[in-house]
Motif scaffolding. Structure first.
Motif, PDB file in Angstrom:
ATOM      1  N   LYS A  65       0.829  -1.201   0.000  1.00  0.00           N
ATOM      2  CA  LYS A  65       0.000   0.000   0.000  1.00  0.00           C
ATOM      3  C   LYS A  65       0.865   1.252   0.000  1.00  0.00           C
ATOM      4  O   LYS A  65       0.628   2.189  -0.752  1.00  0.00           O
TER       5      LYS A  65
ATOM      6  N   GLN B  63       2.445   1.826  -3.318  1.00  0.00           N
ATOM      7  CA  GLN B  63       1.498   2.416  -4.273  1.00  0.00           C
ATOM      8  C   GLN B  63       1.325   3.898  -4.000  1.00  0.00           C
ATOM      9  O   GLN B  63       1.281   4.722  -4.914  1.00  0.00           O
ATOM     10  N   LEU B  64       1.232   4.247  -2.721  1.00  0.00           N
ATOM     11  CA  LEU B  64       1.108   5.669  -2.378  1.00  0.00           C
ATOM     12  C   LEU B  64       2.341   6.444  -2.825  1.00  0.00           C
ATOM     13  O   LEU B  64       2.240   7.567  -3.347  1.00  0.00           O
TER      14      LEU B  64
ATOM     15  N   ALA C 203       4.267   5.667  -5.267  1.00  0.00           N
ATOM     16  CA  ALA C 203       4.242   5.771  -6.732  1.00  0.00           C
ATOM     17  C   ALA C 203       3.367   6.937  -7.163  1.00  0.00           C
ATOM     18  O   ALA C 203       3.717   7.707  -8.058  1.00  0.00           O
ATOM     19  N   ILE C 204       2.229   7.058  -6.486  1.00  0.00           N
ATOM     20  CA  ILE C 204       1.339   8.171  -6.816  1.00  0.00           C
ATOM     21  C   ILE C 204       2.038   9.505  -6.559  1.00  0.00           C
ATOM     22  O   ILE C 204       2.018  10.421  -7.387  1.00  0.00           O
TER      23      ILE C 204
END
Lengths: 151, 846
Positions: free
Chosen positions: A122, A125-126, A128-129
């Protein structure tokens, strides 16, 4: 209770154009015209095998034996060259080293840039954003700056 | 074998399907390369000045780069969301807690329509097969109708009209002959507290016992004055008899004030708009006539002196109060009979005739304004003014205390679902204007007092399904229905209530409305009010409201009453059983801790009417152990050779019953008594003065003033000075002077005005107090959310209070500290613990 802990890498592969010499500052991708995109022709499997070769050559069979069970490439995007790799926590330094020493696959040369390491998917992914957003912001600022010069 | 194989296959399929679904949810979408012609580019790029002239950056490129990156951002976000929701949430978990239903996991019909397919898909496939019956169940006609089944369950207890709604959402218990809600099943302690402070919270109080009395005004006044509190304003005072306000007072045994306290009561007179045409006689003795015993013969309507009043009170003491009223009535009638007047008084039990809701909290005004639609056609100007300003006031405290407003409302189901009113402040000000209407008999007039009106309304004219049909015929769906001529008009009453320690307003009080309506309409009004977002309170929330407001709650905080005895004994039995069941290693060892009565407060011993039991040494093993090891017991009580034999000299019953000194004038009485050398004499004279106020004879000569003083208990509020809170049945000790100095030193070291959480004592809490320094017990204790510190309500012996005051006085005189106040300090020890805590004590105004 024994828990298997992992480390997740967010890696970006920065392509090096084949005709460039090693410069002190990295080359500008915008210097190329848009008709010749820098394509790396990579794949999740290709990255995995390249990484495996790197571990084997730099750390030997011992290294690969430690790492091999838990290593996997979870995501790769050919458009943005962003990759998410998962390793076990105790072996992540080996993979990190092998990744840094990786400088290309067959013909395509690139520099792997590890943007973020964390324990859960998670947070990767954060990250990456967040990374994408800063890149977009940087490009926009650059475009504005160029626009101002030429207007 | 065959069945096992059959079962194995679908579950394997199910597992595979679930795995695939989870894997799908976790993968992150990748933008395919063929769709975009441009590459996103790398992140490491910086402009170099010398190259800018040669290369032209395309604006289009930047956008394409941004587009590719943003696709990735979205893909990551959606992957995160689907991954978490695919593995962990079920369809019913998406719903908020108050919409979840039991059995939703195997009955998809319990879930709203939009989530039903999802729930059905999530069900275990074997279960789904068994639930999806193709053939309907037969024999439905042979079943008993629901009403019969429900009536069977009510043989030993009664259900309220809103029972089924409560039973689905709350823990229920049998109390006082009713099945009542104790607390909601979901975690609701803090939300309920917040609702009573900032929102609105509703309690169905239809279990309260109601008694109706009819008769001439002066007679009723006399009857009430015999048994009600003498310190309060008489229930027959002019402000109450007009019917504009309710009277909240306490009822005692007739002629026994202040000894036989029963319970708090509320008295309401039926409004008489043409007041005060009849002469208000002060004494009943001036009436002439022959008194008749109470017969249910209705008094003649033509007599304009007949008044009706309602009394409502707690159901646990219904029999006692009813018999008291009967005794008082017969006493007054006898007195009137001796004079020769003809007087008719009728006493009726009207339990179950009315529904009562208590809506507390600042938002209750807006809730009521939005939920009720009064019939404006015949409304008085006063009422219109009141109704207009009701939506704008932000707290019921701005309404005159005890105000009664009576008005007819239209059928609540016509305007369902309700909308809360919005507060409209006057421009340029933050404060809402006061209500602008004074309580008056005209405002309070209501036809709910008439029996035939109530009887007519017991069955509603239209059933809910008829109203729903009407609604479906609406041209524009969603508009509220207009009331027709045949629709019911229900007379209701709103009474301003507040939970507060004394008649004066203070910051901690909780204000609200009591909403009274005829029986049969509970569910209609209840649903209307629940849809406004009002929380629902059970018995525990009601008790917490009283605790937070700092007032005594009946029956748990009234130590000298019989209702309290019943309550305390029942609780003691339960706790003792639980304690006995628990293995010794997991429970508190009360003998070792020196708690001499852990189950029920022993008021008689505290007041000195009974010797302290030496139970602590009756256990043979303990005694031998101690002796053999040659250790000295830490208990400093005298060891009597013959333990546990009742001393024949000291009676079981004290000569004067244990009584509670309470009332509006308590603090002035106490300050008066503390100045006198012999407080007993002064107390007796005060009591006689109060009795004379109500035309009762002074207490008989056999009552000695020392005994009266010795049997008195007083309610106090206890605030802990350091961190921590005390629970129920904690012991309250007085502190010897020398020790108190040490405690106070520690207190002032913490600062000028220490926050309780920061105060810490190291060695003082471990000092074991002498058992004869117990001055009282705590009846309700805990952490008070509104104050942020431990707080408790308890009772101590009156004599000990005077001793504490003398201690404070001498301290005041010899004080070395700059800030010397006259606060009374005590020590509080939890019955399960050994550490004592310093606490302040205030007399509770009740």
């Amino acid at each position: 209770m024994v828990r298997f802990k992992n480390r997740w890498f967010l890696v970006e592969f920065i392509p090096i154009p084949s005709d460039t010499k090693i410069l002190s500052t990295p080359p500008i991708p915008l210097s190329r015209s848009s008709t010749e995109p820098i394509q790396l022709n990579l794949d999740g499997k290709a990255i995995y095998s390249a990484l495996k070769q790197s571990v084997l050559s730099n750390y030997g069979d011992v290294g690969w034996g430690a790492v091999g069970l838990s290593l996997s490439v979870k995501y790769f995007s050919p458009t943005t060259n962003v990759c998410i790799i998962r390793v076990g926590r105790d072996q992540h330094k080996i993979v990190w080293g092998a990744l840094t020493l990786l400088n290309g696959i067959e013909s395509a040369k690139f520099i792997p840039n590890v943007v973020h390491v964390s324990g859960t998917m998670k947070h990767v992914q954060l990250a990456a954003i967040a990374h994408n957003r800063t890149v977009i912001a940087r490009y926009r600022a650059m475009a504005d700056a160029f626009g101002k010069i030429f207007s | 074998m065959k069945r096992a194989l059959e079962n194995a296959q679908p579950s394997a399929n199910f597992k595979e399907r679930k795995k695939r679904k989870l894997a799908d949810a976790r993968t992150i979408a990748v933008q395919s390369q063929t769709t975009t012609s441009a590459v996103a580019g790398t992140s490491r790029s910086g402009p170099t000045v010398d190259n800018t002239m040669k290369r032209l950056p395309g604006a289009i490129d930047v956008e394409k780069f941004a587009e590719a990156r943003s696709f990735e951002i979205n893909a990551m976000k959606s992957a995160m969301e689907t991954a978490s929701s695919a593995s962990t949430t079920r369809a019913w978990q998406i719903l908020p807690r108050h919409l979840r239903r039991r059995a939703a996991s195997h009955n998809p019909r319990r879930v709203p329509l939009r989530l039903r397919d999802k729930a059905r898909a999530e069900m275990d496939p074997m279960r789904r097969k068994t639930l999806g019956r193709a053939m309907p169940k037969l024999g439905k006609q042979k079943r008993l109708p629901k009403e019969v089944i429900f009536m069977r369950r009510q043989r030993d207890k009664r259900w309220l009209e809103t029972h089924i709604w409560h039973a689905k959402r709350m823990k229920m218990e049998n109390m006082w002959g009713y099945r009542l809600a104790v607390t909601p099943t979901e975690k609701a302690f803090r939300p309920s507290h917040r609702a009573s402070m900032r929102g609105s919270i509703l309690h169905d109080a239809s279990y309260l016992s109601l008694v109706e009395m009819k008769g001439p005004q002066a007679t009723l006044k006399a009857i009430l004055e015999i048994c009600c509190d003498a310190q309060d304003i008489s229930p027959g005072a002019k402000r109450y008899t007009s019917g504009a306000r309710v009277c909240k007072t306490h009822i005692y045994e007739p002629n026994c004030y202040p000894l036989g306290l029963i319970c708090p009561i509320t008295v309401m007179w039926k409004s008489k708009p043409s007041f005060p045409s009849q002469p208000l006689d002060e004494t009943s003795k001036s009436k002439k006539g022959k008194g008749k015993d109470k017969q249910p013969i209705p008094s003649p309507e033509a007599s304009n002196n007949t008044r009706i009043l309602w009394i409502y009170f707690h159901p646990s003491v219904f029999d006692v109060v009813f018999s008291i009223l009967r005794t008082s009535t017969s006493q007054i009638l006898e007195a009137a009979g001796r004079e020769g007047t003809i007087v008719d008084v009728e006493l009726a039990d009207i339990r179950g005739e009315l529904g009562i809701f208590e809506i507390m909290g600042p938002k209750s005004n807006q809730v009521l304004r939005g939920a009720l639609s009064p019939v404006m056609a015949e409304a008085s100007a006063d009422f219109k003014k009141f109704w207009a300003s009701l939506g704008n006031i932000q707290s019921c405290g701005s309404v005159p205390g005890g105000m009664i407003v009576g008005f007819p409302v239209n059928d609540p189901r016509l305007r369902f679902p309700p909308k809360n009113a919005k507060v409209q402040l006057p421009p340029g000000s933050n404060v809402s204007p006061p209500i602008g209407v004074f309580p008056s008999a005209g405002l309070a007039a209501c036809s709910i007092w008439e029996q035939n009106v109530r009887n007519q309304l017991k069955k509603p004219r239209y059933e809910t399904k008829h109203i729903n049909e009407r609604r479906s015929k609406n041209l524009i769906p969603g508009t509220p229905l207009n009331p027709l001529r045949q629709d019911d008009r229900i007379p209701v009453m709103l009474i301003q209530t507040s939970v507060q320690p004394s008649t004066s307003n203070n910051a901690e009080s909780i204000e609200g409305w009591t909403f009274i309506f005829p029986a049969g309409w509970s569910m209609a009004f209840f649903q209307q009010l629940t849809y406004t977002g009002t929380r629902i309170a059970g018995q525990r929330e009601r008790k917490t409201q009283a605790f937070e407001a700092g007032t005594a709650y009946f029956p748990s905080d009234y130590p000298a009453t019989s209702a309290y005895q019943t309550y305390a004994l029942a609780r003691a039995k339960g706790e003792m059983a639980k304690w006995t069941r628990t293995p010794p290693a997991k429970r508190a060892n009360y003998k070792k801790l020196g708690t001499r009565s852990p189950w029920i407060p022993d008021w008689k011993v505290v007041l000195g009417w009974k010797e302290m039991p030496d139970e602590l040494l009756t256990d043979e093993e303990d005694a031998e152990d101690v002796d053999m090891q040659g250790l000295v017991t830490t208990q400093r009580e005298p060891e009597s050779p013959v333990p546990a034999v009742a001393d024949p000299v000291v009676d079981d019953d004290p000569p004067v019953r244990i009584w509670l000194l309470r009332g509006v004038e308590v603090s002035s009485i106490i300050s008066q008594l503390s100045e006198v050398l012999v407080p007993g004499q002064s107390l007796l004279s005060t009591v006689n003065r109060l009795r004379a106020k109500r035309f009762l004879e002074p207490l008989e000569g056999t009552v000695k003033h020392e005994d009266l003083l010795k049997s008195a208990l007083i309610l106090v509020r206890i605030t802990i000075c350091s961190k921590g809170s005390s629970s129920d049945l904690s012991l309250v000790y007085s502190i010897p002077d020398a020790e108190l100095q040490e405690w106070r030193k520690g207190l002032t070291k913490a600062g000028v005005d220490p926050i309780p959480a920061e105060v810490e004592f190291v060695t003082l809490p471990d000092i074991v107090p002498a058992p004869n320094s117990i001055i009282g017990y705590i009846t309700t204790g805990g952490f008070s959310l509104s104050r942020g510190e431990g707080s408790a309500i308890g009772a101590i012996a009156l004599i000990r209070l005077f001793e504490l005051q003398q201690q404070a006085q001498s301290r005041f005189r010899l004080s070395h500290y700059v800030k010397s106040d006259k606060t009374l300090f005590v020590k509080v020890r939890d019955r399960k613990g050994h550490q004592c805590r310093l606490a302040r004590i205030h007399v509770l105004q009740n």
